[in-house]
Write an enzyme that holds these catalytic residues in place. Structure first.
Site, PDB file in Angstrom:
ATOM      1  N   GLY A   1       0.970  -1.246  -0.087  1.00 16.17           N
ATOM      2  CA  GLY A   1      -0.014   0.068   0.083  1.00 16.17           C
ATOM      3  C   GLY A   1       0.940   1.378  -0.127  1.00 16.17           C
ATOM      4  O   GLY A   1       0.623   2.315   0.538  1.00 16.17           O
ATOM      5  N   ALA A   2       1.919   1.285  -0.915  1.00 15.27           N
ATOM      6  CA  ALA A   2       2.864   2.344  -0.737  1.00 15.27           C
ATOM      7  C   ALA A   2       2.814   3.653  -1.522  1.00 15.27           C
ATOM      8  O   ALA A   2       3.571   4.371  -1.683  1.00 15.27           O
ATOM      9  CB  ALA A   2       4.352   1.570  -1.294  1.00 15.27           C
ATOM     10  N   ASN A   3       1.759   3.583  -2.306  1.00 14.48           N
ATOM     11  CA  ASN A   3       1.610   4.635  -3.350  1.00 14.48           C
ATOM     12  C   ASN A   3       0.696   5.738  -2.632  1.00 14.48           C
ATOM     13  O   ASN A   3       0.478   6.720  -3.421  1.00 14.48           O
ATOM     14  CB  ASN A   3       0.589   4.204  -4.582  1.00 14.48           C
TER      15      ASN A   3
ATOM     16  N   GLY B   1      -0.869   7.721   1.287  1.00 14.09           N
ATOM     17  CA  GLY B   1      -0.914   7.917   2.917  1.00 14.09           C
ATOM     18  C   GLY B   1       0.318   7.619   3.623  1.00 14.09           C
ATOM     19  O   GLY B   1       1.343   7.700   3.406  1.00 14.09           O
TER      20      GLY B   1
ATOM     21  N   GLY C   1       1.526   4.662   3.724  1.00  8.54           N
ATOM     22  CA  GLY C   1       2.667   3.729   2.880  1.00  8.54           C
ATOM     23  C   GLY C   1       3.674   4.978   2.261  1.00  8.54           C
ATOM     24  O   GLY C   1       4.705   4.639   2.326  1.00  8.54           O
TER      25      GLY C   1
ATOM     26  N   SER D   1      -3.716  -0.908  15.245  1.00  9.49           N
ATOM     27  CA  SER D   1      -4.444   0.073  15.186  1.00  9.49           C
ATOM     28  C   SER D   1      -4.796   0.242  16.652  1.00  9.49           C
ATOM     29  O   SER D   1      -5.014  -0.763  17.442  1.00  9.49           O
ATOM     30  CB  SER D   1      -5.629  -0.033  14.339  1.00  9.49           C
TER      31      SER D   1
ATOM     32  N   TYR E   1     -13.510  -4.387  11.418  1.00  5.56           N
ATOM     33  CA  TYR E   1     -12.263  -3.805  11.380  1.00  5.56           C
ATOM     34  C   TYR E   1     -11.532  -3.943  12.645  1.00  5.56           C
ATOM     35  O   TYR E   1     -10.348  -4.314  12.627  1.00  5.56           O
ATOM     36  CB  TYR E   1     -12.394  -2.222  11.185  1.00  5.56           C
TER      37      TYR E   1
END
Length: 304
Positions: free
Chosen positions: A21-23, A25, A27, A150, A175
């Protein structure tokens, strides 16, 4: 640890990191910190175009950085397997695996294999990804696996009779369960690595309450209120990434550590500290049961 102490960390030449998820926020900000330490980073993303936009942004800012893209769709275990094959064809070491990508409170959705999306993406796919890459991690001295926890794990319970919303679905409860599973997995993984006397360690980080795209499924009225009055009380994505960097690079970090924002309620902060998970999250018997069930669901037996 804060931005100043991160800047003072030694160069990490030749080290290799994967960030899911590095693209965007957290990440993206995590990658930005890592490449400043000369770490080679692989953007593990679902969308090629979005990954290329992030890659271009990073290279414009740090032209000498090594930023690679290998696609992964955490909604598909087959994609997870394909990613690990592609990664190991290009790289012969892995120092940092940062399991960052996640979903928060979407409407009921299912992964390719039929898992409830939050449990599947946040936990099961990262569980499989870590297991498939573990032999390479263990060949790399002093490697680390960083799982993203979280504050919501505190409200979580592992509902073994409803792991995949077989009976009912409540988005926030699901979640909380998924993030609790991530925390319990990280602790259990470290216990197993320690028993084996491996130099690989497993740690957890949480970003506090951060302004990121994770809130995209929240009702519009809530997002509007947050944007208008909540900003002073929330972390930016950059601030939210600091606990992850502390967990990944902190020289005083040991296996089983848990990091979060350095504030009274761990909601926000310009620095990170070691924090505590719930007693429930440390329950070894529950963690072993969850581990066994996860192995069954993803059809993979860990080499531990």
């Amino acid at each position: 640890m804060n931005k100043s102490s991160i800047n003072n960390l030694p160069e990490q030449n030749e080290r290799v990191a994967i960030v899911t998820g590095a693209n965007i926020g957290l990440g993206l900000e995590t990658v930005r910190f890592l490449i400043q330490k000369n770490i080679k980073v692989i953007l593990a993303c679902r969308n090629q175009l979005k990954a290329e936009v992030a890659q271009k942004e990073l290279l414009n800012q740090y032209p000498k950085a090594h930023v690679d893209i290998i696609l992964i769709d955490l909604n598909s275990l087959a994609s997870v397997k394909d990613f690990t094959i592609a990664f190991q064809e290009k790289y012969n070491r892995l120092d940092l695996l940062i399991n960052n990508a996640g979903l928060m409170i979407p409407p009921l959705q299912r992964t390719e294999e039929g898992f409830e999306s939050q449990f599947g993406v946040n936990f099961l796919s990262h569980f499989l990804l870590t297991g498939l890459l573990l032999p390479l991690l263990e060949k790399t001295d002093n490697s680390r696996v960083v799982s993203l926890g979280s504050l919501a794990h505190r409200q979580g319970k592992i509902e073994f009779n409803n792991l995949n919303a077989e009976k009912e679905y409540h988005n926030f409860r699901a979640y909380c369960q998924s993030k609790l599973a991530c925390v319990m997995f990280a602790f259990e993984l470290n216990r197993r690595l320690r028993k084996k006397q491996s130099t690989t360690s497993s740690v957890v980080a949480h970003p506090g309450a951060s302004l990121t795209n994770l809130g995209r499924y929240a009702p519009a009225i809530i997002n509007n209120v947050v944007m208008k009055i909540g900003t002073p009380f929330l972390n930016s994505a950059e601030m939210g990434a600091i606990p992850t960097i502390y967990a990944a690079l902190g020289e005083d970090i040991e296996g089983g550590d848990y990091t979060g924002p350095d504030s009274l309620l761990e909601l926000r902060g310009h620095s990170a500290k070691k924090v505590k998970a719930t007693k429930y999250a440390h329950d070894k018997s529950l963690a072993q049961s969850l581990w066994k069930e996860a192995e069954r669901l993803v059809n993979f037996n860990y080499p531990l």
